[in-house]
Design a protein around this motif. Structure first.
Motif, PDB file in Angstrom:
ATOM      1  N   PRO B 224      34.130  50.570   2.365  1.00 28.26           N
ATOM      2  CA  PRO B 224      33.757  51.972   2.574  1.00 28.26           C
ATOM      3  C   PRO B 224      33.402  52.342   4.015  1.00 28.26           C
ATOM      4  CG  PRO B 224      32.849  51.190   0.526  1.00 28.26           C
ATOM      5  CD  PRO B 224      33.409  49.988   1.231  1.00 28.26           C
ATOM      6  N   PRO B 225      32.711  51.465   4.800  1.00 29.27           N
ATOM      7  CA  PRO B 225      32.481  51.866   6.196  1.00 29.27           C
ATOM      8  C   PRO B 225      33.780  52.120   6.941  1.00 29.27           C
ATOM      9  CG  PRO B 225      31.060  50.026   5.640  1.00 29.27           C
ATOM     10  CD  PRO B 225      31.985  50.220   4.474  1.00 29.27           C
ATOM     11  N   LEU B 226      34.821  51.364   6.631  1.00 27.95           N
ATOM     12  CA  LEU B 226      36.102  51.598   7.295  1.00 27.95           C
ATOM     13  C   LEU B 226      36.706  52.919   6.821  1.00 27.95           C
ATOM     14  CD1 LEU B 226      38.265  50.649   9.219  1.00 27.95           C
ATOM     15  CD2 LEU B 226      39.353  49.456   7.328  1.00 27.95           C
ATOM     16  N   ILE B 227      36.546  53.212   5.534  1.00 28.48           N
ATOM     17  CA  ILE B 227      37.061  54.493   5.030  1.00 28.48           C
ATOM     18  C   ILE B 227      36.345  55.635   5.751  1.00 28.48           C
ATOM     19  CG2 ILE B 227      37.229  55.980   3.000  1.00 28.48           C
ATOM     20  CD1 ILE B 227      37.675  53.491   1.339  1.00 28.48           C
ATOM     21  N   ALA B 228      35.014  55.501   5.902  1.00 26.35           N
ATOM     22  CA  ALA B 228      34.256  56.523   6.632  1.00 26.35           C
ATOM     23  C   ALA B 228      34.751  56.609   8.075  1.00 26.35           C
ATOM     24  CB  ALA B 228      32.766  56.191   6.595  1.00 26.35           C
ATOM     25  N   GLY B 229      34.976  55.450   8.695  1.00 23.95           N
ATOM     26  CA  GLY B 229      35.478  55.434  10.063  1.00 23.95           C
ATOM     27  C   GLY B 229      36.841  56.094  10.161  1.00 23.95           C
ATOM     28  N   ASP B 230      37.716  55.784   9.215  1.00 23.96           N
ATOM     29  CA  ASP B 230      39.050  56.395   9.187  1.00 23.96           C
ATOM     30  C   ASP B 230      38.949  57.913   9.104  1.00 23.96           C
ATOM     31  OD1 ASP B 230      40.206  53.936   9.266  1.00 23.96           O
ATOM     32  OD2 ASP B 230      40.892  53.907   7.187  1.00 23.96           O
ATOM     33  N   LEU B 231      38.000  58.371   8.280  1.00 22.56           N
ATOM     34  CA  LEU B 231      37.818  59.812   8.108  1.00 22.56           C
ATOM     35  C   LEU B 231      37.452  60.455   9.443  1.00 22.56           C
ATOM     36  CD1 LEU B 231      37.424  62.250   6.165  1.00 22.56           C
ATOM     37  CD2 LEU B 231      35.049  61.539   5.954  1.00 22.56           C
ATOM     38  N   LEU B 232      36.470  59.864  10.133  1.00 22.15           N
ATOM     39  CA  LEU B 232      36.051  60.418  11.428  1.00 22.15           C
ATOM     40  C   LEU B 232      37.216  60.376  12.425  1.00 22.15           C
ATOM     41  CD1 LEU B 232      32.499  58.808  11.835  1.00 22.15           C
ATOM     42  CD2 LEU B 232      33.110  60.987  10.810  1.00 22.15           C
ATOM     43  N   PHE B 233      37.919  59.252  12.399  1.00 20.83           N
ATOM     44  CA  PHE B 233      39.019  59.042  13.343  1.00 20.83           C
ATOM     45  C   PHE B 233      40.106  60.086  13.131  1.00 20.83           C
ATOM     46  CE2 PHE B 233      40.271  55.166  15.867  1.00 20.83           C
ATOM     47  CZ  PHE B 233      41.289  55.781  16.562  1.00 20.83           C
ATOM     48  N   GLU B 234      40.458  60.296  11.866  1.00 17.36           N
ATOM     49  CA  GLU B 234      41.534  61.226  11.558  1.00 17.36           C
ATOM     50  C   GLU B 234      41.099  62.660  11.864  1.00 17.36           C
ATOM     51  OE1 GLU B 234      44.478  59.836  11.136  1.00 17.36           O
ATOM     52  OE2 GLU B 234      45.194  61.889  11.193  1.00 17.36           O
ATOM     53  N   LEU B 235      39.802  62.959  11.640  1.00 17.28           N
ATOM     54  CA  LEU B 235      39.315  64.306  11.989  1.00 17.28           C
ATOM     55  C   LEU B 235      39.427  64.521  13.493  1.00 17.28           C
ATOM     56  CD1 LEU B 235      36.207  64.654   9.665  1.00 17.28           C
ATOM     57  CD2 LEU B 235      38.292  66.017   9.594  1.00 17.28           C
ATOM     58  N   GLU B 236      39.195  63.457  14.258  1.00 23.14           N
ATOM     59  CA  GLU B 236      39.331  63.596  15.716  1.00 23.14           C
ATOM     60  C   GLU B 236      40.795  63.811  16.097  1.00 23.14           C
ATOM     61  OE1 GLU B 236      37.046  61.216  18.265  1.00 23.14           O
ATOM     62  OE2 GLU B 236      38.327  61.578  20.000  1.00 23.14           O
ATOM     63  N   ARG B 237      41.687  63.034  15.474  1.00 27.95           N
ATOM     64  CA  ARG B 237      43.094  63.147  15.859  1.00 27.95           C
ATOM     65  C   ARG B 237      43.714  64.457  15.381  1.00 27.95           C
ATOM     66  NH1 ARG B 237      46.274  58.864  17.719  1.00 27.95           N
ATOM     67  NH2 ARG B 237      47.996  59.967  16.747  1.00 27.95           N
ATOM     68  N   MET B 238      43.321  64.884  14.170  1.00 30.24           N
ATOM     69  CA  MET B 238      43.958  66.075  13.617  1.00 30.24           C
ATOM     70  C   MET B 238      43.338  67.367  14.110  1.00 30.24           C
ATOM     71  SD  MET B 238      44.915  65.820   9.652  1.00 30.24           S
ATOM     72  CE  MET B 238      45.959  64.484   9.204  1.00 30.24           C
ATOM     73  N   PHE B 239      41.992  67.385  14.155  1.00 32.71           N
ATOM     74  CA  PHE B 239      41.311  68.664  14.420  1.00 32.71           C
ATOM     75  C   PHE B 239      40.468  68.631  15.685  1.00 32.71           C
ATOM     76  CE2 PHE B 239      41.593  68.247   9.724  1.00 32.71           C
ATOM     77  CZ  PHE B 239      42.612  69.175   9.546  1.00 32.71           C
ATOM     78  N   ASP B 240      40.547  67.515  16.436  1.00 32.02           N
ATOM     79  CA  ASP B 240      39.848  67.450  17.712  1.00 32.02           C
ATOM     80  C   ASP B 240      38.323  67.472  17.554  1.00 32.02           C
ATOM     81  OD1 ASP B 240      39.790  67.214  20.463  1.00 32.02           O
ATOM     82  OD2 ASP B 240      39.716  69.382  20.775  1.00 32.02           O
ATOM     83  N   TRP B 241      37.818  66.876  16.474  1.00 31.30           N
ATOM     84  CA  TRP B 241      36.360  66.737  16.345  1.00 31.30           C
ATOM     85  C   TRP B 241      35.974  65.481  17.145  1.00 31.30           C
ATOM     86  CZ3 TRP B 241      34.233  68.135  10.814  1.00 31.30           C
ATOM     87  CH2 TRP B 241      34.743  69.383  10.437  1.00 31.30           C
ATOM     88  N   PRO B 242      35.038  65.601  18.096  1.00 30.99           N
ATOM     89  CA  PRO B 242      34.936  64.563  19.141  1.00 30.99           C
ATOM     90  C   PRO B 242      34.070  63.340  18.803  1.00 30.99           C
ATOM     91  CG  PRO B 242      33.431  66.338  19.609  1.00 30.99           C
ATOM     92  CD  PRO B 242      34.103  66.714  18.335  1.00 30.99           C
ATOM     93  N   PHE B 243      34.306  62.706  17.671  1.00 29.40           N
ATOM     94  CA  PHE B 243      33.401  61.619  17.289  1.00 29.40           C
ATOM     95  C   PHE B 243      33.419  60.450  18.264  1.00 29.40           C
ATOM     96  CE2 PHE B 243      34.389  63.741  13.279  1.00 29.40           C
ATOM     97  CZ  PHE B 243      33.110  64.106  12.934  1.00 29.40           C
ATOM     98  N   PHE B 244      34.590  60.191  18.836  1.00 29.70           N
ATOM     99  CA  PHE B 244      34.674  59.017  19.711  1.00 29.70           C
ATOM    100  C   PHE B 244      34.982  59.425  21.156  1.00 29.70           C
ATOM    101  CE2 PHE B 244      36.345  57.749  15.447  1.00 29.70           C
ATOM    102  CZ  PHE B 244      35.173  57.137  15.029  1.00 29.70           C
ATOM    103  N   ASP B 245      34.799  60.708  21.450  1.00 29.52           N
ATOM    104  CA  ASP B 245      35.101  61.227  22.782  1.00 29.52           C
ATOM    105  C   ASP B 245      33.801  61.350  23.578  1.00 29.52           C
ATOM    106  OD1 ASP B 245      35.851  62.546  25.014  1.00 29.52           O
ATOM    107  OD2 ASP B 245      36.476  64.400  24.007  1.00 29.52           O
ATOM    108  N   ALA B 246      33.627  60.458  24.554  1.00 32.68           N
ATOM    109  CA  ALA B 246      32.355  60.404  25.280  1.00 32.68           C
ATOM    110  C   ALA B 246      32.072  61.704  26.025  1.00 32.68           C
ATOM    111  CB  ALA B 246      32.369  59.235  26.252  1.00 32.68           C
ATOM    112  N   ALA B 247      33.121  62.432  26.443  1.00 29.16           N
ATOM    113  CA  ALA B 247      32.896  63.656  27.211  1.00 29.16           C
ATOM    114  C   ALA B 247      32.163  64.712  26.395  1.00 29.16           C
ATOM    115  CB  ALA B 247      34.243  64.213  27.691  1.00 29.16           C
TER     116      ALA B 247
END
Lengths: 126, 837
Positions: B224-247
């Motif tokens: 499940p932590p990976l599923i949660a991570g995938d969710l955040l990752f895909e939200l960043e790639r698809m909708f530009d939500w900056p979970f992993f963007d330091a800026a």
């Protein structure tokens, strides 16, 4: 008055000591990580963190010892030798007691390992 | 024990015919609608091996490229795709699914069950795996494979310019496969705990089952932590939500945490089932019971727990505080203890017995030798100062291949040679097996041992070529030669499996003279066991006299299928006392439709085809509802039945006694872990920033608290609904359920209204983004809950949910407990935590 709680019939007691290890590990890691991230915002030193880790370690070890004592009783205080493979509820209980005792031993060592980190390392050092 | 009585010959013939008809494998195209563990297990295993061969070819391509310096056999970009796909496929499409496959096949016969409790779920898992796997593998033929390494680190993997659609294929394809893994975990936990043959107490369970129970539990907390991570990752790639963007306040380190909280336990999720195969093989080849059964249980449970304290040792070089590194270094050293215990138990068993050195033992012993070398380099890299030197070099490549190939591939091949007669009634060739072993063993060491040296000489992993004269040339050439020898050995295994064996005479049952229950199965019958025996030993085939004959004569439980239904027994957790007779699902199309439709959802999402996504999601929901309506919580035609040996058991049970309740519980534990990972993300962002709201508006207090109140009220109503239903009031139950439905809808919308009305923009900064994720997660669960409530209402009106038959309402109330915890946590965190700052 009863000093030790009554024996309970469940599979879950097997996991008591490892769960204590997990909680101890989590508290130590999260506590130290938050301190190191927020050390500028608080007015105490790393010594307090180490003392805190010492305190939770004592508490965790005490819980593991309690789990071991209960397991020792469930095992029959060592009266019966393994392999505990008779098809009886009696032998099933002995098996559970013995396996729980072994796990308590492993968890005890693992908690000490974790605590040793705080013994050796005296700061965040990022 | 006095042998149970035997039925007259003609009665037995009639029983056998009925059983055979009920468990018959369908023919023609309908063969693929089979859900029986013997078919699904074989498909699953074969598919996993096929993916493995594919990933092996990629490895050979890479080794060819690296054979000589300055080579241009592969382009840099293709090389990136090849190593990413190689790692991804080996881990996600071979190592983990292989254990699920083997478990689906072996667990029922080992436990003396006719099938696992949810055979359709197994089939669903298999089809999901096949679709997801084919999608991910196929991408390389379109030059669209993921290319950022199998752990997909941002910012490289979030860069759309560099990673193209490959990263989306990775994220969505694998999320889909993770769903299948969690389905397998549910199946295996419930199967092991509740479907053992009567008398098989926890101290008599085959060790394989102990390991599988622990591994399935680990999946619930690791995937499940990976599923949660995938969710955040895909939200960043698809909708530009900056979970992993330091800026914009995000942090790539959070991905590393979530990935490795999954990734390290995964190593043990792979290793433990393989070692479980050894725990079955070693006693057979030593011809004596295992020495130290309890010690193996200690090792399995201990490793299962400790493996969750290791993940940061993959992140030693990220600049975390040294105290943090030390905790993980300590746990990494501690896990050596239970791992070593298992190896000593095997050695002790072999010393105490009379060892027969067959091919399975050869692969097993060779694998352990390789694994021990990998374990020792593991102890080295678990020390932070050494790891800083070896990090990201070929030393790590060598270490991980020693661990995985010695700890997984060799034992799996051992298991293949050992269990093949159970599937086919014939043995694989001893001679070919030995040739294969020596080619693989020598080839492996020639390929991978030099990598330790090239790593220590500074060769970084993942480079597509290197200049000559750095001292790496010969080492790489030797590695490449070894890789081809190793591959040749594996091809011999493949040939041995595929070569026609019809001229080979069929063996009698239990050709290795093993002691465990699976060997009393009849390979040419689909029913598993002719009757479900009463177990009185850890090694019943050795200790229980005439067990095979008595079982075959139908002297034990469930020797018949009078009502024409597939049935197995549900027993108690500790002592395996019979509780009820369960009717398991038969062959069906609905799992296939559900898997294909869900696959279409993920594939359509990858390409951002929104309409196709919505249509497929609708079809998925329909298929699942149809499946649930027609295949679960069925009201039996009579309250109980005689299962043989004078025992009458009920046919219906609800609440914690039923397997469905356990399945819901286990699923929701996994779901809760994913949610916990998102909450971890929230607090992670708080720790890394002085002011993690970055001065932007929060959701306020009012709306989150209103939502919280709605969810708690809905939960109380659900408790009331279950209570009044038990007291016989269908109308009261419907009213309470209807009110809970309205409150849940209001609560979900109110929850979403908080961030909406405060104008929180999830693309502006990570704080609004993480708040939106938590609130949306809760609202989506609220929506799922509403579907369940509508389902309960429909079941009630259809007369399928009554006072006496209340499985549905029990399971939905259980869902509601978890939903309430989710809602209270979410709204307390997003509403109240900012006040505490």
């Amino acid at each position: 008055m009863r000093i030790l709680p009554k024996e309970i019939e469940t599979l879950w007691t097997l996991f008591t000591a490892p769960v204590v290890w997990a909680l101890h590990f989590l508290v130590c890691y999260v506590g130290a990580a938050i301190y190191c991230a927020k050390q500028d915002a608080v007015d105490f030193g790393f010594g307090v963190v180490r003392a805190g880790i010492g305190a939770v370690t004592v508490a965790a070890l005490a819980m593991i010892v309690l789990s071991a004592v209960l397991a020792w009783r469930q095992w029959g205080f060592g009266t019966y030798d393994p392999p505990h493979d008779d098809p009886t509820p009696h032998d099933r209980r002995r098996f559970q007691g013995f396996a729980t005792l072994l796990l308590s031993g492993l968890s005890f060592i693992a908690v000490v390992y974790t605590a040793m980190a705080a013994l050796m390392i005296s700061g965040c050092f990022q | 024990m006095k042998p149970p009585p035997i039925a007259p010959e003609e009665v037995r013939r009639a029983q056998e015919k009925r059983l055979r008809d009920v468990w018959e494998t369908p023919s023609g195209w309908r063969y693929w609608t089979s859900v029986n563990n013997t078919q699904v297990g074989v498909w699953y295993t074969a598919t996993a091996f096929a993916f493995m061969l594919f990933a092996g070819v990629l490895a050979l391509l890479m080794r060819t490229q690296l054979a000589v310096p300055d080579n241009d056999f592969l382009s840099a970009d293709f090389f990136n795709q090849a190593f990413t796909l190689h790692g991804t496929v080996m881990m996600f499409l071979f190592a983990v699914p292989m254990f699920e496959a083997v478990a689906i096949y072996l667990l029922p016969p080992m436990l003396g069950a006719r099938d696992l409790p949810f055979p359709r779920l197994s089939a669903f898992g298999f089809w999901s795996f096949l679709i997801g796997g084919a999608f991910v593998c196929g991408s390389i033929f379109f030059d669209a494979a993921p290319n950022a390494g199998w752990f997909m680190y941002p910012p490289l993997a979030t860069d759309k310019q560099y990673s193209g659609i490959g990263a989306d294929i990775w994220l969505l394809g694998l999320s889909f496969i993770e769903v299948a893994s969690i389905a397998a975990a549910v199946e295996l936990i419930v199967g092991t705990m509740k479907c053992r043959a009567p008398g098989m107490r926890v101290n008599m369970m085959p060790l394989f089952a102990w390991y599988l129970l622990i591994v399935a539990g680990m999946i619930l907390f690791a995937f499940p932590p990976l599923i949660a991570g995938d969710l955040l990752f895909e939200l960043e790639r698809m909708f530009d939500w900056p979970f992993f963007d330091a800026a914009r306040g995000g942090d790539p380190i959070l991905w590393q945490h979530l990935f490795w909280i999954f990734g390290h336990p995964e190593v043990y999720i792979i290793f433990l089932p393989a070692i479980a195969l050894m725990a079955m093989i070693v006693p057979t080849f030593a011809q004596r019971p295992i020495v130290g059964y309890s010690w193996i249980v200690l090792a399995a449970v201990g490793t299962g727990f400790l493996s969750f304290g290791l993940w940061v040792h993959h992140m030693f070089a990220t600049g975390l505080p040294q105290i943090s590194l030390a905790f993980f270094s300590a746990a990494s050293e501690a896990v050596v203890i239970p791992t070593g215990v298992q190896i000593f138990v095997f050695i002790a068993t072999l010393l105490a017995g009379r060892v027969i050195f067959g091919v399975p033992m050869l692969f097993g012993a060779g694998g352990l030798a390789i694994f021990i070398i990998g374990g020792l380099t593991g102890v080295m890299v678990a020390l932070a100062p050494f790891d800083w030197q070896a990090h990201d070099t070929y030393f790590i490549v060598a270490h991980l291949h020693y661990v995985l190939i010695g700890g997984m591939l060799f034992p799996v091949v051992a298991g293949l040679y050992y269990f093949y007669p159970l599937v086919d009634g014939r043995k694989l060739s001893d001679r070919l097996g030995k040739i294969a072993f020596w080619l693989m063993f020598v080839g492996f060491n020639v390929a991978f041992f030099p990598m330790h040296l090239s790593g220590l000489r500074g060769m970084p992993r993942r480079v597509f070529t290197y200049p000559e004269g750095l001292g790496w040339d010969w080492l790489n050439l030797i590695s490449t030669i070894g890789a081809y020898v190793f591959a040749a050995g594996f091809l011999v295994v493949v040939f041995d499996v595929l070569r026609p064996k019809s001229r080979q005479p069929a063996l009698e049952r239990n050709p290795w003279n093993a002691g465990t229950l699976e060997w009393i199965n009849e390979p040419d019958e689909n029913w598993g066991v002719r009757s479900i025996p009463l177990i009185e030993s850890r090694y019943p085939a050795w200790d229980q006299q005439d067990l095979i004959r008595h079982t075959d004569e139908g002297r034990f439980y469930l020797p018949d299928a009078e009502e024409g239904r597939r049935e197995t027994l549900v027993t108690s957790v500790l002592d395996a006392e019979p509780i009820y007779c369960m009717r398991v699902g038969g062959n069906a199309v609905s799992p296939i439709v559900a898997a294909f439709a869900l696959g279409a959802v993920f594939i359509a999402l990858t390409f951002e085809w929104w309409v196709a996504t919505a249509v497929s999601a609708f079809v998925t929901l329909g298929a699942i509802l149809f499946w649930a309506w027609t295949g679960t919580a069925e009201i039996p035609e009579k309250p109980g039945k005689d299962i043989g040996l004078g025992l009458t058991l009920p046919l219906y049970r609800s609440g914690p006694e039923s397997v469905g309740w356990w399945a819901m519980f286990i699923t929701m534990v996994g779901d809760g872990t994913a949610f916990g990972s998102l909450v971890f993300g929230y607090f992670f962002y708080w720790t890394i920033h002085e002011d993690f709201t970055a001065g932007t508006a929060g959701p306020g207090v009012l709306w989150p608290m209103a939502a919280l109140a709605c969810f708690v009220a809905a939960w109380l109503l659900m408790l009331a609904a279950r209570g009044v239903n038990a007291r016989g009031s269908a109308i009261g139950m419907r009213l309470a359920v209807g009110a809970a439905l309205v409150l849940t809808a209001v609560g979900s919308l109110t929850g979403l209204y908080g961030p909406w009305v405060h104008g929180m923009d999830p693309t502006a900064h990570v704080y609004p983004a993480i708040v939106w994720v938590l609130v949306a997660w809760t609202a989506v669960h609220g929506a799922v809950g509403i579907v369940m409530l509508l389902y309960c209402l429909a079941r009630s009106f259809a007369g399928k949910l009554t006072t006496a038959h209340d499985i549905d309402i029990h399971n939905v109330v259980l869902f509601w407990h978890f939903l309430t915890v989710t809602a209270v946590t979410t709204f307390a965190v997003v509403g109240l935590f900012p006040l505490a700052l």
